[in-house]
Enzyme design. Structure first.
Site, PDB file in Angstrom:
ATOM      1  CB  ILE A 246      51.172  64.587  61.043  1.00 15.28           C
ATOM      2  CG1 ILE A 246      52.637  64.968  61.161  1.00 15.28           C
ATOM      3  CG2 ILE A 246      51.004  63.469  60.014  1.00 15.28           C
ATOM      4  CD1 ILE A 246      53.535  63.843  61.628  1.00 15.28           C
ATOM      5  N   PRO A 247      48.229  65.843  59.374  1.00 13.69           N
ATOM      6  CG  PRO A 247      47.694  66.690  57.259  1.00 13.69           C
ATOM      7  CD  PRO A 247      48.862  66.391  58.156  1.00 13.69           C
ATOM      8  CB  CYS A 248      45.969  61.329  60.840  1.00 15.00           C
ATOM      9  SG  CYS A 248      45.832  61.919  62.529  1.00 15.00           S
ATOM     10  CG  HIS A 249      42.384  66.308  60.580  1.00  8.28           C
ATOM     11  ND1 HIS A 249      43.630  66.642  61.072  1.00  8.28           N
ATOM     12  CD2 HIS A 249      42.045  67.311  59.724  1.00  8.28           C
ATOM     13  CE1 HIS A 249      44.019  67.799  60.548  1.00  8.28           C
ATOM     14  NE2 HIS A 249      43.078  68.215  59.722  1.00  8.28           N
TER      15      HIS A 249
END
Length: 280
Positions: A246-249
């Site tokens: 889950i690409p919170c970056h």
């Protein structure tokens, strides 16, 4: 003991941080190489093997100007895919499907009492991770920066009543494919997540941001259907239980500045640059 992959990664992180910090002074590559105790030849070779581009090209991907350009270019099409497809990625990179399933109220409230959880440790280009799975999908992934023992304790604190077994399964293997350069249509990745309805909606929306793309907290709130709730959305992003998948970056400030990250600003910089290099 650090693996060679971790040693190389840490050197690259420090080199990039040195170049970015001193960018206005236009430091020479020899200075960056000296900073991480490598010859210029070995530094350039290691960097190109890791990122596929030169250090100067990589640094370009980390400027605020480049980030703002990415935001402008992706904003119109970022969330075109229907949420039901769970499609994450771009045609230039890979066709990766991530399906999210929320845990039942019983699983959520009872601390995973009915869950059997497999877990293992794996080296990635960004450090070692602990990855855990139920029969339905990945329930936890985190960087093991403080050692394996503490990483396992954190996992167990999230699901105190579950049964644990240290074993690598196919669900974990499929998930770890995202860290390889060969993203040629792996099997569907399934996530089995503990979260509120609001959090699940934010995480599902975040999955629509393609590798190599970026978004802002306000845009993410809008696309999730929560206009004006940027702060609450930011909190949900920060509670993401599955690092990288889950690409919170990929959520940055509207100014183009990278901003903070649960797993460290340096790691966020290097992940964003790595994905941009692959996309470019």
């Amino acid at each position: 003991m650090e693996t060679q992959l971790e040693i190389d990664y840490n050197r690259i992180v420090e080199a990039i941080d040195f170049l970015k910090t001193n960018f206005k002074n236009q430091p020479r590559l020899e200075e960056a190489a000296d900073h991480v105790h490598l010859s210029l030849f070995h530094f350039q070779r290691m960097f190109h093997q890791w990122a596929g581009v030169t250090p100067k090209q990589f640094l370009q991907y980390l400027t605020a100007e480049h980030a703002k350009e990415m935001l402008r270019n992706t904003k119109a099409t970022l969330f075109d895919a229907a949420f039901e497809t769970g499609l994450s990625g771009t045609g230039r990179l890979h066709d990766l499907f991530i399906k999210v399933e929320g845990m039942t109220p019983g699983e959520f409230k009872q601390g995973g009492k009915a869950l059997d959880i497999n877990y293992s440790f794996a080296d990635t280009p960004f450090g070692q991770v602990i990855v855990a799975s139920t029969s339905k999908g990945i329930c936890h992934m985190a960087f093991a920066d403080k050692g394996r023992e503490q990483a396992l304790e954190t996992l167990q604190a999230n699901f105190p009543n579950a049964r644990y077994q240290q074993v690598v399964d196919l669900i974990q293997q499929n998930a770890l494919y995202v860290f390889t350069r060969d993203w040629s249509k792996p099997d569907e990745i399934k996530l089995h997540l503990k979260g509120t309805a609001f959090q699940l909606k934010v995480w599902e929306t975040l999955l629509q941001v393609p590798a190599g793309g970026l978004t802002t907290y306000s845009d993410l709130a809008h696309q999730a259907g929560y206009d004006g709730a940027s702060r609450a959305v930011g909190t949900a992003v920060g509670r993401n239980p599955v690092a990288y998948l889950i690409p919170c970056h990929r959520v940055i400030r509207a100014t183009g500045e990278i901003g903070q990250y649960h797993w460290g600003a340096k790691r966020k910089n290097i992940i964003i640059g790595w994905e941009a290099a692959l996309a470019g």
